[in-house]
Write a protein that holds these residues in place. Structure first.
Motif, PDB file in Angstrom:
ATOM      1  N   GLN A 111       0.835  -1.196   0.000  1.00  0.00           N
ATOM      2  CA  GLN A 111       0.000   0.000   0.000  1.00  0.00           C
ATOM      3  C   GLN A 111       0.871   1.249   0.000  1.00  0.00           C
ATOM      4  O   GLN A 111       1.877   1.336   0.710  1.00  0.00           O
ATOM      5  N   PHE A 112       0.480   2.207  -0.820  1.00  0.00           N
ATOM      6  CA  PHE A 112       1.169   3.494  -0.926  1.00  0.00           C
ATOM      7  C   PHE A 112       0.134   4.591  -0.702  1.00  0.00           C
ATOM      8  O   PHE A 112      -0.924   4.591  -1.345  1.00  0.00           O
ATOM      9  N   VAL A 113       0.429   5.499   0.215  1.00  0.00           N
ATOM     10  CA  VAL A 113      -0.528   6.556   0.550  1.00  0.00           C
ATOM     11  C   VAL A 113       0.018   7.919   0.147  1.00  0.00           C
ATOM     12  O   VAL A 113       1.229   8.107   0.002  1.00  0.00           O
ATOM     13  N   ARG A 114      -0.886   8.850   0.004  1.00  0.00           N
ATOM     14  CA  ARG A 114      -0.520  10.175  -0.489  1.00  0.00           C
ATOM     15  C   ARG A 114       0.508  10.837   0.430  1.00  0.00           C
ATOM     16  O   ARG A 114       0.456  10.729   1.655  1.00  0.00           O
ATOM     17  N   ASN A 115       1.456  11.511  -0.173  1.00  0.00           N
ATOM     18  CA  ASN A 115       2.506  12.245   0.537  1.00  0.00           C
ATOM     19  C   ASN A 115       1.936  13.587   0.990  1.00  0.00           C
ATOM     20  O   ASN A 115       1.570  14.418   0.161  1.00  0.00           O
ATOM     21  N   PRO A 116       1.852  13.825   2.302  1.00  0.00           N
ATOM     22  CA  PRO A 116       1.233  15.076   2.769  1.00  0.00           C
ATOM     23  C   PRO A 116       2.027  16.319   2.406  1.00  0.00           C
ATOM     24  O   PRO A 116       1.487  17.429   2.468  1.00  0.00           O
TER      25      PRO A 116
END
Length: 639
Positions: free
Chosen positions: A270-275
């Motif tokens: 899983q890869f999540v958005r970079n804040p």
């Protein structure tokens, strides 16, 4: 301790002290994904997370729609190590190509080029890593002084692309947002190299990595980390954790649009958005639009079937032309996807590489004789291959650049590529291979039958199908083709060692060169070009290993490459390109079969901003990267 390092979710983000930036237009908008972290005080608001001068995307100018945040995009790869494709697809680079293949600043605010000798890189003030740590020239200094020039981390010294005439650049850091690279002689490919699908990463997240470096951490603390990681030294630990391209260390800060949220080896990553991502649209919405990407690791043979079953929202990797019927069937049977047909950026869909550095003492002079390579090419019925495998949708011909390149000429595509069995036979007879056995197979000088073993990676059915057609063609000129499928890594090792007579791969990755594109891949500079592995190895090791090119045409290719490097204008660079392409067309170092075979791209029907007619190219292009996957979004924000 490394094992006690903070986790992705639930950790306290370090507060960023950058003052609130006053945006006249657009005003940054906080999305839902990180809102709870912002409200809890664990994460600064978006206005403080963005650089002072973010990269504002003009979607309207690109003919794209404004998107909304949300959704999970599913895609697949066939090997665990291919999670690195998220770095390719994300395509956050210091410099990057736009959709017209023009070089533009991306992570950089600007780049100044003075005669290809002095390059001044300007960073975006207030830019941060995904961890919240500032992204400044200290990260460039750390890589240059403490990694690239550290004898334990980089025993061979700085990478080759930074060496001009064997000399490294002078690197200086005038302030927190300025880096200067300067050479005595021109290095015209410097900025282009920074934009590659696999970039060199001339910076590192120094605040994170200093904890694992002997120059910045006490021996006692470092010893604990080394012991816990079960490696032999601090250098081995640092190299293990410093995987900017491999993307397998979920604690390593990144500048990519999505950050790795999965530790260890898994079936689904899983890869999540970079804040802290640096790009926003002109409505003030921070990119990427898509919140999460899930990448599943499956057997390569299952990718088409799982795509057909609707398990991929965006898929091209692992799909080939042969998969189009099953994909279209699923689409027509009510599947929630459409199958786009993109072009391919490779110079040839299939190319056969006779190994000029083969160690077999009989085959070596035969394969080095251009008449033999021409005969092999002349005997192939490319039209039959195009009809049988590509429904006449590809373009038969020799390996050369594609039509979109300014260097394209019809004569190069047709060079030694029109089937002519009479001429092929005559060339082989002229070489002295006129004796045949009772089955018509030619006899080698040592009495063996002329059996040419062609080795493949065993990954593409179309390659094996094409070779079966070619086997009949070559049999008619007295050559028996023996096909040997192997694992990709085994194949390359055999080619590099000189064991392989001939191999099959794609053509040049970049079939779309421009005047600014280095022609190094046309010269014997890299062992990865399977026709001359030992020549390439010789260049790559400065003569320590391999063999020096000893054919005049190959030597001329090296001269022309250096002419291009020393050129001061596009006219001179274009001249070098043309002669190099003419040498390749005449010498048939690689036997191209067809080009421009359509690449199927499976796209969820709710996914927006994906080009209807794109180009699937490795470099330049980074596959989905040049099409800016961070601008793709799901209608309604749901995948």
């Amino acid at each position: 301790m490394f094992n006690q390092s903070r986790k992705l979710f639930g950790f306290i983000f370090a507060c960023v002290t950058t003052p609130l930036v006053a945006f006249a237009d657009p005003i940054p908008q906080e999305g839902d994904f990180w809102r709870s972290e912002v409200n809890a005080g664990h994460l600064p608001p978006v206005s403080k997370r963005l650089p002072e001068t973010p990269l504002i995307v003009d979607l309207a100018a690109k003919g794209r729609s404004f998107g909304v945040h949300g959704g999970t995009l599913n895609t697949m790869v066939s090997r665990s190590k291919d999670i690195r494709q998220m770095v390719v697809y994300g395509y956050a680079r210091l410099m990057g190509y736009d959709e017209n293949y023009k070089l533009r600043p991306d992570l950089l605010l600007a780049a100044d080029n003075e005669d290809n000798k002095r390059f001044t890189l300007h960073l975006r003030p207030g830019h941060h890593w995904s961890s919240g740590d500032p992204f400044t020239t200290e990260d460039f200094r750390y890589w240059w002084e403490s990694v690239a020039n550290h004898p334990e981390l980089s025993p061979a010294g700085p990478p080759d692309f930074l060496l001009v005439d064997g000399k490294p650049p002078t690197v200086s850091f005038p302030d927190a947002t300025t880096v200067v690279y300067e050479w005595e002689s021109a290095n015209p490919q410097f900025l282009q190299t920074l934009a590659q699908a696999r970039p060199p990463f001339i910076y590192r997240p120094s605040a994170y990595l200093k904890r694992f470096h002997a120059d910045f951490t006490s021996p006692e603390e470092l010893a604990d980390e080394v012991s816990y990681a079960r490696v032999k030294s601090w250098a081995a630990l640092h190299n293990k954790l410093d995987n900017m391209y491999k993307f397998d260390n979920h604690e390593l800060p990144t500048l990519q649009p999505w950050m790795n949220a999965s530790s260890g080896k898994k079936i689904r990553h899983q890869f999540v958005r970079n804040p802290y991502y640096h790009r926003i649209d002109s409505n003030g919405i921070q990119l990427p639009y898509i919140n999460t990407v899930e990448m599943e690791i499956v057997s390569g043979g299952l990718i088409a079937a799982k795509s057909n079953a609707g398990e991929a929202d965006l898929q091209a990797r692992g799909l080939g032309f042969r998969d189009i019927p099953i994909l279209r069937k699923g689409e027509n049977d009510g599947g929630n996807y459409k199958t786009l047909l993109w072009g391919s950026g490779a110079a040839s869909q299939i190319a056969i590489y006779p190994n000029l550095n083969v160690t077999d003492p009989v085959w070596k002079p035969i394969l080095r004789d251009v008449r033999v390579r021409r005969a092999l090419s002349l005997a192939i019925n490319r039209r039959a291959i195009n009809k049988a495998l590509y429904f006449k949708l590809a373009k038969p011909g020799a390996m050369t650049v594609l039509e979109k390149s300014p260097f394209y000429e019809d004569k190069m595509r047709s060079a030694w590529a029109q089937q002519d069995m009479e001429l092929a036979n005559a060339l082989l007879d002229e070489v002295g291979l006129s004796e045949r056995d009772s089955y018509g197979i030619r006899i080698l000088p040592d009495g063996r039958k002329m059996e040419l073993v062609v080795e493949t990676a065993g990954e593409r059915q179309e390659v094996e199908n094409a070779l079966q057609i070619i086997a009949d063609d070559w049999n008619d000129i007295g050559i028996k083709l023996v096909m040997r499928p192997l694992d990709r890594d085994i194949l390359r090792n055999r080619v590099f060692s000189g064991t392989t007579m001939a191999s099959v791969w794609y053509g040049w990755d970049n079939g779309l060169p421009q005047a600014y594109t280095s022609p190094a891949y046309l010269a014997p500079t890299d062992q990865v070009f399977l026709a001359w592995p030992k020549w390439g190895q010789y260049y790559q090791t400065g003569g320590d290993v391999g063999e020096a090119p000893d054919l005049p045409e190959a030597q001329r290719l090296m001269e022309l490459m250096h002419d291009w490097e020393r050129a001061t204008n596009d006219e001179a660079r274009t001249k070098a390109w043309h002669e190099m392409l003419e040498i390749h067309a005449d010498q048939v170092y690689a036997i191209g079969l067809v080009s421009n075979a359509p690449q199927p791209v499976v796209v969820n029907r709710n996914l927006r901003n994906v080009p209807e007619f794109g180009l699937w190219a490795w470099d330049p292009g980074a596959h989905f990267g040049i099409h800016r996957m961070d601008e793709f979004f799901f209608e309604g924000g749901k995948g």
